[in-house]
Design an enzyme around this catalytic site. Sequence first.
Site, PDB file in Angstrom:
ATOM      1  N   HIS A 377      35.997  45.793  39.606  1.00 38.10           N
ATOM      2  CA  HIS A 377      37.159  44.898  39.497  1.00 38.10           C
ATOM      3  C   HIS A 377      37.620  44.673  38.071  1.00 38.10           C
ATOM      4  O   HIS A 377      38.405  43.760  37.829  1.00 38.10           O
ATOM      5  CB  HIS A 377      36.856  43.532  40.119  1.00 38.10           C
ATOM      6  CG  HIS A 377      36.600  43.565  41.584  1.00 38.10           C
ATOM      7  ND1 HIS A 377      37.581  43.351  42.529  1.00 38.10           N
ATOM      8  CD2 HIS A 377      35.469  43.800  42.265  1.00 38.10           C
ATOM      9  CE1 HIS A 377      37.057  43.443  43.738  1.00 38.10           C
ATOM     10  NE2 HIS A 377      35.764  43.715  43.614  1.00 38.10           N
ATOM     11  N   LYS A 568      47.104  31.692  37.601  1.00 35.72           N
ATOM     12  CA  LYS A 568      45.964  32.608  37.565  1.00 35.72           C
ATOM     13  C   LYS A 568      44.983  32.038  36.562  1.00 35.72           C
ATOM     14  O   LYS A 568      45.323  31.106  35.828  1.00 35.72           O
ATOM     15  CB  LYS A 568      46.409  34.015  37.153  1.00 35.72           C
ATOM     16  CG  LYS A 568      47.306  34.031  35.902  1.00 35.72           C
ATOM     17  CD  LYS A 568      47.835  35.422  35.563  1.00 35.72           C
ATOM     18  CE  LYS A 568      49.043  35.823  36.374  1.00 35.72           C
ATOM     19  NZ  LYS A 568      48.803  36.963  37.250  1.00 35.72           N
ATOM     20  N   ARG A 569      43.746  32.593  36.516  1.00 30.71           N
ATOM     21  CA  ARG A 569      42.811  32.135  35.492  1.00 30.71           C
ATOM     22  C   ARG A 569      43.458  32.282  34.106  1.00 30.71           C
ATOM     23  O   ARG A 569      44.235  33.205  33.861  1.00 30.71           O
ATOM     24  CB  ARG A 569      41.514  32.944  35.569  1.00 30.71           C
ATOM     25  CG  ARG A 569      40.666  32.594  36.786  1.00 30.71           C
ATOM     26  CD  ARG A 569      40.264  31.133  36.786  1.00 30.71           C
ATOM     27  NE  ARG A 569      39.324  30.875  35.711  1.00 30.71           N
ATOM     28  CZ  ARG A 569      38.010  30.890  35.854  1.00 30.71           C
ATOM     29  NH1 ARG A 569      37.474  31.122  37.039  1.00 30.71           N
ATOM     30  NH2 ARG A 569      37.214  30.656  34.835  1.00 30.71           N
ATOM     31  N   LYS A 574      45.900  38.030  30.205  1.00 30.33           N
ATOM     32  CA  LYS A 574      46.931  37.698  31.180  1.00 30.33           C
ATOM     33  C   LYS A 574      48.194  37.144  30.500  1.00 30.33           C
ATOM     34  O   LYS A 574      49.243  37.016  31.107  1.00 30.33           O
ATOM     35  CB  LYS A 574      46.399  36.697  32.208  1.00 30.33           C
ATOM     36  CG  LYS A 574      45.264  37.277  33.076  1.00 30.33           C
ATOM     37  CD  LYS A 574      44.694  36.219  34.015  1.00 30.33           C
ATOM     38  CE  LYS A 574      43.465  36.681  34.778  1.00 30.33           C
ATOM     39  NZ  LYS A 574      43.795  37.573  35.906  1.00 30.33           N
ATOM     40  N   THR A 676      46.366  39.887  42.615  1.00 33.65           N
ATOM     41  CA  THR A 676      46.615  39.674  44.045  1.00 33.65           C
ATOM     42  C   THR A 676      47.616  38.541  44.242  1.00 33.65           C
ATOM     43  O   THR A 676      48.315  38.503  45.258  1.00 33.65           O
ATOM     44  CB  THR A 676      45.312  39.351  44.804  1.00 33.65           C
ATOM     45  OG1 THR A 676      44.560  38.417  44.034  1.00 33.65           O
ATOM     46  CG2 THR A 676      44.483  40.597  45.025  1.00 33.65           C
ATOM     47  N   LYS A 680      51.053  37.840  46.873  1.00 35.89           N
ATOM     48  CA  LYS A 680      51.355  36.619  47.641  1.00 35.89           C
ATOM     49  C   LYS A 680      52.784  36.148  47.349  1.00 35.89           C
ATOM     50  O   LYS A 680      53.521  35.751  48.254  1.00 35.89           O
ATOM     51  CB  LYS A 680      50.342  35.510  47.310  1.00 35.89           C
ATOM     52  CG  LYS A 680      48.920  35.863  47.747  1.00 35.89           C
ATOM     53  CD  LYS A 680      47.844  35.016  47.061  1.00 35.89           C
ATOM     54  CE  LYS A 680      46.498  35.719  47.190  1.00 35.89           C
ATOM     55  NZ  LYS A 680      45.444  35.110  46.343  1.00 35.89           N
TER      56      LYS A 680
HETATM   57  C1  26Q Z   1      30.135  37.235  35.041  1.00 35.41           C
HETATM   58  C2  26Q Z   1      28.985  36.869  34.358  1.00 35.41           C
HETATM   59  C3  26Q Z   1      28.418  35.628  34.540  1.00 35.41           C
HETATM   60  C4  26Q Z   1      29.008  34.753  35.398  1.00 35.41           C
HETATM   61  C5  26Q Z   1      30.156  35.112  36.090  1.00 35.41           C
HETATM   62  C6  26Q Z   1      30.724  36.359  35.915  1.00 35.41           C
HETATM   63  C7  26Q Z   1      31.969  36.731  36.629  1.00 35.41           C
HETATM   64  C8  26Q Z   1      32.444  35.989  37.697  1.00 35.41           C
HETATM   65  C9  26Q Z   1      33.628  36.328  38.331  1.00 35.41           C
HETATM   66  C10 26Q Z   1      32.712  37.836  36.236  1.00 35.41           C
HETATM   67  C11 26Q Z   1      33.892  38.168  36.883  1.00 35.41           C
HETATM   68  C12 26Q Z   1      34.363  37.408  37.932  1.00 35.41           C
HETATM   69  C13 26Q Z   1      35.623  37.669  38.618  1.00 35.41           C
HETATM   70  C14 26Q Z   1      36.438  38.676  38.337  1.00 35.41           C
HETATM   71  C15 26Q Z   1      37.736  38.821  39.015  1.00 35.41           C
HETATM   72  O1  26Q Z   1      38.177  37.925  39.709  1.00 35.41           O
HETATM   73  N1  26Q Z   1      38.412  39.959  38.832  1.00 35.41           N
HETATM   74  C16 26Q Z   1      39.711  40.162  39.457  1.00 35.41           C
HETATM   75  O2  26Q Z   1      39.512  40.775  40.716  1.00 35.41           O
HETATM   76  C17 26Q Z   1      40.715  40.849  41.447  1.00 35.41           C
HETATM   77  C18 26Q Z   1      40.386  41.406  42.815  1.00 35.41           C
HETATM   78  O3  26Q Z   1      40.123  42.771  42.741  1.00 35.41           O
HETATM   79  C19 26Q Z   1      41.756  41.680  40.711  1.00 35.41           C
HETATM   80  O4  26Q Z   1      42.958  41.608  41.421  1.00 35.41           O
HETATM   81  C20 26Q Z   1      41.968  41.158  39.297  1.00 35.41           C
HETATM   82  O5  26Q Z   1      42.801  42.035  38.577  1.00 35.41           O
HETATM   83  C21 26Q Z   1      40.618  41.029  38.594  1.00 35.41           C
HETATM   84  O6  26Q Z   1      40.782  40.430  37.319  1.00 35.41           O
END
Ligand code: 26Q
Length: 836
Positions: A377, A568-569, A574, A676, A680
């Site tokens: 991702h 978004k985050r 971004k 995503t 929406k």
């Molecule tokens: C990593 C290390 C320690 C703690 C948490 C994490 C962590 C947690 C969540 C790292 C990444 C995430 C989430 C990533 C994420 O949401 N990525 C997004 O995924 C979507 C679905 O595929 C994509 O549409 C987005 O482009 C992408 O940024």
Amino acid sequence: MSPFKDLSQSTPKETLFNLAPLPMDKDGIALDFQRYYAHTLGRDRDCKSAYYPYKALAITLRDRLMERWKRTRLAHDEANCKRTYYLSLEFLMGRSLSNALLNLGVDDAARKALYELGLMYEELEAAEMDAGLGNGGLGRLAACFLDSCATLQLPVKGYGLRYEYGMFRQLIENGRQVEEPDHWLRDGNPWELERPEYTQRIPFFGHVDVYKDESDREHRRWVGTHDVLAVPYDIPIPGYKNDTINTLRLWSAAATDEFDLGEFNAGSYPESVAAKNDAEHITMVLYPNDASENGKELRLRQQFFLACASIKDVMREWIRLHGRDFTEFADKNCFQLNDTHPAVSVPELMRQLVDEQHLDWDVAWGITTRTMAYTNHTLLPEALERWPVRLFQQLLPRVLEIIYEINARFLSQVAARWPGDMERQRRMSLIEEGYDPQVRMAYLAIVGSFSVNGVAALHSELLKQGLFRDWYELWPQKFNNKTNGVTPRRWLAMCNPGLRELLDETIGKQWVHDLARLEALAPKADDAAFRERWDSIKRANKERLAKLVAGTCQVEFPLEFMFDVQVKRIHEYKRQLLNVLHVIHLYTRIKRGDLDIGAPRCVLIGGKAAPGYEMAKLIIKLINNVAKVVNADPEVSEWLRMVFIPDYRVSVMEVLAPGTDLSEQISTAGKEASGTGNMKFMMNGAVTIGTLDGANIEIRDQVGDENFFLFGHTAEEVQRLRGHYDPNGIIARDSALAEVIGLLESGHFSQFEQGIFDPIVHGIRSPHDPWLTAADFDSYRCAQLLAAEAYRDRERWLRMSILNSAHSGFFSSDRTIAEYNNDIWRMEPVPPATAA
Ligand code: 26Q
């Protein structure tokens, strides 16, 4: 001692389960609702809280889910079908009530029942807390996928963690983000069913022991471990009007009984209680996606806890149905890894097959590599997960041994393919050598999987050329693309009832589970009467959005303004900052009396910053400060208004997506894997302003370039700019940008906090700015002007809006899941047994 609880010694008669189907009509629902409200919950007319009616309706629906749930499980057992397990540290489910009503097909019946009892459904709906067990895109994707799997009647089970505390709640104090814990389970969760009888025991620490069995064969086992119990809680996942109910199984950590007993006998009672606490902390809190949290031991515990419990659960089920014969295991089971977070599943499946089931290594490896599939991702190299070897050594010694063995065998394969290429062996090793050696989780996932996919066409291509280039050269057949999608149930039918009605009437009701049918809307863009209806629905949705904004931000959004939304985050890539720079630019023009900005607009930005991400937090502060100046100036606010909406989450998006005119998807090209939210908004008739990044490219392909506001450097151009990027030259040559930067530097938006935004300006001016904010400003400004001009032309805008919805069918997660199933999972749909 068995961790299983024997709940009963006797065998109940089958008649115990012989129940007549529950009524699905208004009166039947009303009767159950009344009984639960008055008798089960014990409320009377004095109770003013909306929470109890919510709960009574939830239990009423849960009963109806329960009877179908059992039939789905039975059908899966009897079909002896292949099954897939979606392993994810995050499932961002949001609320369940409206979804259950819609998918059970009792939406109207329940609303009417409540109405006749003098209750407003909307108030009950609002009483439900969001299940915020995810950070953002990746977690919400998992939730959309579960909905689609159930709707397509695929035997897919989600496995995740039951965090006591979900994503933090975001408060804004003096323009800055403040985090508050989200104790979402405090009032109980009516949607979950505790299943203590399926508890598993999860080992940690200890050491590896070598022993010989009766036939003198050498084995290894992990001993002297401190075990933690994993207690499953099941959540029903209803398909859309098809009687299928799949399962999301969330594990909760609990201390074993002997854990503290052992310590107690050693005479350290307080330590024993502390140790018990330690065990239960594993599922206490969701980790926010935060670089500063990388390498935290508790996170690795969470990952192994999920992997070990879920695989044991699957093993137990396998042995129940097939005994200890694993020859067909890989034909009947598939694990889809949602990013590398559950990648420790690869060595853990090996451990269970080799150490516990005594399979030969090669047989076990054959099973593992025909069973695991990995979804990536992210394209940001810094976001690739790595774990210190020493942490693994301490916490999971036997798992580390297995990783070493996998690596040794793998590297000899690399040596055979590229003799003498030591540099390549070093690059591809699962272990990154150095002062503090690390396990590379993405590589572990690739080695152990038969499928590796990205989440949008561009993303999958860039993975092959960049991050995973060596791996693509070695195993090109593993790599594939699965462009993300979102569920049209929640993101259209449920959140936009006005549009749902118009669609039902215009193109029939099939679109809800066959979203490609939205294409039939396209000719309607030429129909003036249809456009008027479209307009009035959008207007009603904008009213709902404006109410939310007025209630949370105390700012009025006039309905005729263009609603321009970016949620978004908060992350530098971004580029919320680019959005703010544009708002400041509009502000300078309006102040100058240059009112030719196309159309008046309301800009809304929302999203959470990781608690340790200082730059992201500063961007939130800037948004709030700019908003304050803009909204306080009566001359400006006739043309421009701006808010930062606090605590953006799933239930807020359900209000924003239907009411948005312009969707901001403005990441630096090559950085956003897919996105995503973009999908929406599109479904709900927003037009996108965006870069050629992630799924934006496919959105533009579907809708046509005349219905999309494109700007910015391409991923390739971004690559080529590196090394000779000169933002200060760009600023000097661009008077609009120079004016914006000048205003920022003058402290105009930080009157009483001089200099606080210096790091932001410094970043924009840096030749090393990875996000190239200055490079894309001018083209963004021009695209914004075109968007505003298009908005002013009502007919043109309505056409664009209709066409965006009409061409959004591709972005249904039903399409995505059908592709996962065709290319990776290879399962047959299994309809539930008919009512017994
Ligand atoms: C990593 C290390 C320690 C703690 C948490 C994490 C962590 C947690 C969540 C790292 C990444 C995430 C989430 C990533 C994420 O949401 N990525 C997004 O995924 C979507 C679905 O595929 C994509 O549409 C987005 O482009 C992408 O940024």
